[in-house]
Design an enzyme around this catalytic site. Structure first.
Site, PDB file in Angstrom:
ATOM      1  N   SER A  63       0.853  -1.189   0.000  1.00 46.30           N
ATOM      2  CA  SER A  63       0.000   0.000   0.000  1.00 46.30           C
ATOM      3  C   SER A  63       0.889   1.239   0.000  1.00 46.30           C
ATOM      4  O   SER A  63       1.671   1.452   0.932  1.00 46.30           O
ATOM      5  CB  SER A  63      -0.894   0.007   1.245  1.00 46.30           C
ATOM      6  N   HIS A  65      -1.507  -1.444  -4.078  1.00 40.94           N
ATOM      7  CA  HIS A  65      -2.743  -1.028  -3.411  1.00 40.94           C
ATOM      8  C   HIS A  65      -2.711   0.499  -3.238  1.00 40.94           C
ATOM      9  O   HIS A  65      -1.798   1.052  -2.632  1.00 40.94           O
ATOM     10  CB  HIS A  65      -2.795  -1.741  -2.049  1.00 40.94           C
ATOM     11  N   ASP A  91      -4.719   3.782  -1.860  1.00 43.14           N
ATOM     12  CA  ASP A  91      -5.776   4.189  -0.918  1.00 43.14           C
ATOM     13  C   ASP A  91      -6.291   5.575  -1.255  1.00 43.14           C
ATOM     14  O   ASP A  91      -5.552   6.557  -1.187  1.00 43.14           O
ATOM     15  CB  ASP A  91      -5.219   4.184   0.511  1.00 43.14           C
ATOM     16  N   MET A  99      -8.834   8.561  -0.247  1.00 44.12           N
ATOM     17  CA  MET A  99      -9.589   9.060   0.913  1.00 44.12           C
ATOM     18  C   MET A  99     -10.053  10.494   0.650  1.00 44.12           C
ATOM     19  O   MET A  99      -9.301  11.283   0.077  1.00 44.12           O
ATOM     20  CB  MET A  99      -8.696   9.056   2.150  1.00 44.12           C
ATOM     21  N   HIS A 101      -8.483   1.255  -3.584  1.00 49.18           N
ATOM     22  CA  HIS A 101      -9.300   1.095  -2.378  1.00 49.18           C
ATOM     23  C   HIS A 101     -10.021   2.421  -2.145  1.00 49.18           C
ATOM     24  O   HIS A 101      -9.418   3.398  -1.705  1.00 49.18           O
ATOM     25  CB  HIS A 101      -8.384   0.725  -1.198  1.00 49.18           C
ATOM     26  N   MET A 146     -12.040   4.803  -0.308  1.00 44.43           N
ATOM     27  CA  MET A 146     -12.568   5.207   1.000  1.00 44.43           C
ATOM     28  C   MET A 146     -13.166   6.601   0.847  1.00 44.43           C
ATOM     29  O   MET A 146     -12.687   7.586   1.424  1.00 44.43           O
ATOM     30  CB  MET A 146     -11.447   5.176   2.050  1.00 44.43           C
ATOM     31  N   MET A 189     -11.163  -5.335   6.553  1.00 43.62           N
ATOM     32  CA  MET A 189     -10.309  -4.335   7.198  1.00 43.62           C
ATOM     33  C   MET A 189      -9.901  -4.838   8.581  1.00 43.62           C
ATOM     34  O   MET A 189     -10.759  -5.215   9.381  1.00 43.62           O
ATOM     35  CB  MET A 189     -11.046  -2.995   7.341  1.00 43.62           C
ATOM     36  N   GLY A 228      -8.503   4.680   7.186  1.00 36.97           N
ATOM     37  CA  GLY A 228      -8.188   6.117   7.232  1.00 36.97           C
ATOM     38  C   GLY A 228      -6.717   6.434   7.423  1.00 36.97           C
ATOM     39  O   GLY A 228      -6.261   7.492   7.016  1.00 36.97           O
ATOM     40  N   PHE A 229      -5.980   5.523   8.015  1.00 34.28           N
ATOM     41  CA  PHE A 229      -4.585   5.834   8.340  1.00 34.28           C
ATOM     42  C   PHE A 229      -3.709   4.586   8.226  1.00 34.28           C
ATOM     43  O   PHE A 229      -4.181   3.473   8.468  1.00 34.28           O
ATOM     44  CB  PHE A 229      -4.467   6.365   9.785  1.00 34.28           C
ATOM     45  N   GLY A 230      -2.451   4.839   7.900  1.00 35.44           N
ATOM     46  CA  GLY A 230      -1.470   3.772   7.983  1.00 35.44           C
ATOM     47  C   GLY A 230      -0.917   3.691   9.401  1.00 35.44           C
ATOM     48  O   GLY A 230      -1.326   4.456  10.288  1.00 35.44           O
ATOM     49  N   ASP A 290      -6.278  -5.896   5.326  1.00 37.90           N
ATOM     50  CA  ASP A 290      -5.654  -4.574   5.179  1.00 37.90           C
ATOM     51  C   ASP A 290      -5.627  -3.872   6.529  1.00 37.90           C
ATOM     52  O   ASP A 290      -6.670  -3.606   7.116  1.00 37.90           O
ATOM     53  CB  ASP A 290      -6.485  -3.768   4.159  1.00 37.90           C
ATOM     54  N   SER A 350       2.958   0.308   6.054  1.00 40.32           N
ATOM     55  CA  SER A 350       4.128   0.691   6.855  1.00 40.32           C
ATOM     56  C   SER A 350       5.152  -0.430   6.952  1.00 40.32           C
ATOM     57  O   SER A 350       6.356  -0.170   7.032  1.00 40.32           O
ATOM     58  CB  SER A 350       3.693   1.159   8.245  1.00 40.32           C
TER      59      SER A 350
HETATM   60  C1  DX5 Z   1      -5.872   2.212   5.853  1.00 38.74           C
HETATM   61  C2  DX5 Z   1      -5.534   1.770   4.463  1.00 38.74           C
HETATM   62  C3  DX5 Z   1      -4.398   0.825   4.384  1.00 38.74           C
HETATM   63  C4  DX5 Z   1      -3.104   1.353   4.946  1.00 38.74           C
HETATM   64  C5  DX5 Z   1      -2.505   0.199   5.682  1.00 38.74           C
HETATM   65  O1  DX5 Z   1      -7.117   2.807   5.843  1.00 38.74           O
HETATM   66  O2  DX5 Z   1      -6.646   1.167   3.835  1.00 38.74           O
HETATM   67  O3  DX5 Z   1      -4.223   0.302   3.077  1.00 38.74           O
HETATM   68  O4  DX5 Z   1      -2.191   1.834   4.005  1.00 38.74           O
HETATM   69  O5  DX5 Z   1      -1.391   0.654   6.342  1.00 38.74           O
HETATM   70  P1  DX5 Z   1      -0.577  -0.265   7.372  1.00 38.74           P
HETATM   71  O6  DX5 Z   1      -0.137  -1.481   6.627  1.00 38.74           O
HETATM   72  O7  DX5 Z   1       0.541   0.617   7.783  1.00 38.74           O
HETATM   73  O8  DX5 Z   1      -1.508  -0.597   8.502  1.00 38.74           O
HETATM   74 ZN    ZN Z   2      -6.281   0.141   1.932  1.00 37.93          ZN
END
Ligand code: DX5
Ligand code: ZN
Length: 243
Positions: free
Chosen positions: A11, A36, A38, A40, A69, A71, A140, A145-147, A178, A201
């Site tokens: 991602s 992937h 993301d 948002m 993806h 969102m 999920m 929303g966040f990594g 994910d 990450s």
């Molecule tokens: C979060 C995203 C993920 C995100 C995962 O909402 O959909 O794809 O990048 O990040 P990690 O692997 O750091 O949890």
């Molecule tokens: Zn994602």
């Protein structure tokens, strides 16, 4: 669809955007199966990220499938833009979509692969009627929303449930996870039935470099003795030596 091997979907949310092309190319050389992306909008999730122009640029640097993806609150409005930009597949959320079946059919009409995502608090059962139409389900394992968030362990029984539903309804459908996927949690999700792992990450946020991080992630599963559901295995031919 090949379900015999575990696939990695880096991602790019955690990538260094100043070097995005190089990082994606490195992930491809290291044996990534898909990229992937993301998307948002600050409404569906409390964060903003990127749009179709990023996909258009990525299309020039990788031949890997670009998995989008979504969102965002109105995915239907943006499908055409993302298709034009070179997207290969879309994952849309069950949450907040009153016309999910229509969205799924639109994506199929665009001749793109389609997946449905469910958040950690959403029960597996909501997938029942839509499952036969899908190429993949995304469970999920964090709130979207966040990594860099921590894996939510209560999603594991749900992954198992979805895995059984897929086996009954549409065995070629991928089961993707994910959020919070690292060396330790990857193994747990694979044991529960996942066959596609999204990792942000753990791949782009590690200090060791993209290739070494991917090796580490694959190694985390390999070193645990690996008793996988059915005949699933990592495709180790995809492993590359890191320079
Ligand atoms: C979060 C995203 C993920 C995100 C995962 O909402 O959909 O794809 O990048 O990040 P990690 O692997 O750091 O949890
Ligand atoms: Zn994602």
């Amino acid at each position: 669809m090949d379900k015999g091997s575990i696939k990695l979907a880096p991602s790019i949310l955690s990538a260094d955007f100043a070097h995005l092309g190089e990082q994606v190319a490195e992930a491809e050389r290291a044996g990534a199966d898909r990229i992937h992306v993301d998307i948002m909008d600050g409404h569906f999730v409390p964060n903003i990220s990127m749009g179709a122009p990023v996909v258009q640029s990525l299309r020039k640097v990788t031949s890997l499938p670009l998995e989008i993806h979504m969102m965002i609150t109105d995915p239907d409005f943006f499908l055409d833009d993302f298709v034009k930009a070179g997207s290969d597949s879309f994952i849309v959320h069950w949450e907040g979509n009153n016309n999910l079946h229509r969205t799924v059919q639109r994506i199929k009409a665009l001749r793109k692969q389609v997946g449905v995502a469910i958040n950690p608090s959403t029960p597996a059962a909501v997938l029942g009627e839509i499952l036969p139409d899908l190429d993949q389900v995304l469970v999920m394992t964090v709130n979207p929303g966040f990594g860099h968030q921590s894996f939510i362990y209560s999603t594991l029984p749900k992954i198992r449930r979805v895995s059984h539903m897929i086996a009954e309804a549409t065995p070629t459908c991928d089961l993707e996870v994910d959020g919070g996927i690292d060396q330790a949690t990857a193994q747990l999700t694979v044991d529960a039935g996942a066959n596609v792992l999204v990792a942000g990450s753990a791949i782009f946020g590690a200090n060791v470099g993209v290739c070494a991080a991917m090796q580490k992630l694959r190694g985390g599963i390999k070193s645990n003795g690996l008793i996988l559901r059915s005949e699933q295995r990592f495709d180790f031919t995809k492993e590359r030596l890191c320079s």
